[in-house]
Design an enzyme around this catalytic site. Structure first.
Site, mmCIF file in Angstrom:
data_model
loop_
_atom_site.group_PDB
_atom_site.id
_atom_site.type_symbol
_atom_site.label_atom_id
_atom_site.label_comp_id
_atom_site.label_asym_id
_atom_site.label_seq_id
_atom_site.Cartn_x
_atom_site.Cartn_y
_atom_site.Cartn_z
ATOM 1 N N CYS A 195 49.396 38.329 44.908
ATOM 2 C CA CYS A 195 50.461 39.344 44.960
ATOM 3 C C CYS A 195 49.922 40.750 45.158
ATOM 4 O O CYS A 195 50.689 41.706 45.112
ATOM 5 C CB CYS A 195 51.314 39.280 43.698
ATOM 6 S SG CYS A 195 50.533 40.028 42.257
ATOM 7 N N CYS A 228 35.474 44.240 35.785
ATOM 8 C CA CYS A 228 36.004 45.145 34.768
ATOM 9 C C CYS A 228 37.509 45.249 35.008
ATOM 10 O O CYS A 228 37.944 45.884 35.962
ATOM 11 C CB CYS A 228 35.310 46.502 34.916
ATOM 12 S SG CYS A 228 35.774 47.692 33.674
HETATM 13 ZN ZN LIG Z 1 49.340 38.344 41.094
#
Ligand SMILES: [Zn+2]
Length: 146
Positions: free
Chosen positions: A108, A129
């Site tokens: 996404c 991170c």
């Molecule tokens: Zn996602």
């Protein structure tokens, strides 16, 4: 032949800005959709030590296993590798006048954080991170079929 549910599971997720705003908290929206960074040490997932799966807070894609998590001392959840190479995508980021590599959810495009080459030498040497606000954690006993 085509199973709509399956297509939805494997395909990209693309919502409009308005839809993301409605789905996410303001902090989650700021970080994942506007490339924000949470305050160091602010995420409860920093101290999450149970076995399980860290998923994309936007689309639910499994991104990092608890087995890859390590204590980097930075104040952000840190992992030495993604669950699968295809789970995340990496992009050059020059926004702070230094070359960094941005990490996004491959499904996404949520901004997750950055990857650095100062991770544990014993494993990959990489440090993913990641903003805790970009993740949701599913303890192993709540994972279906895992
Ligand atoms: Zn996602």
């Amino acid at each position: 032949m085509t199973d709509p549910a399956r297509t939805e599971m494997t395909g990209k997720v693309a919502l409009s800005d308005t839809e993301w705003r409605a789905k996410l908290t303001p902090e989650q929206y700021r970080i994942t959709r506007q490339h924000g960074t949470e305050r160091a040490g602010s995420s409860p997932l920093n101290g999450e030590k149970r076995r399980g799966m860290f998923q994309c807070v936007c689309c639910g894609a499994p991104l990092f296993s608890s087995l890859a998590k390590f204590d980097s001392g930075t104040g952000w959840p840190s992992f030495d590798r993604p669950l699968e190479e295809t789970a995340v995508s990496e992009h050059a980021d020059r926004s702070l006048f230094v070359q960094r590599t941005e990490v996004r959810c491959a499904r996404c495009e949520a901004h997750l954080g950055h990857v650095f080459a100062d991770g544990p030498h014993a494993t990959t040497g990489l440090r993913y991170c990641i903003n805790g606000a970009a993740l949701s954690f599913k303890p192993e006993d709540k994972l279906e079929g895992a």
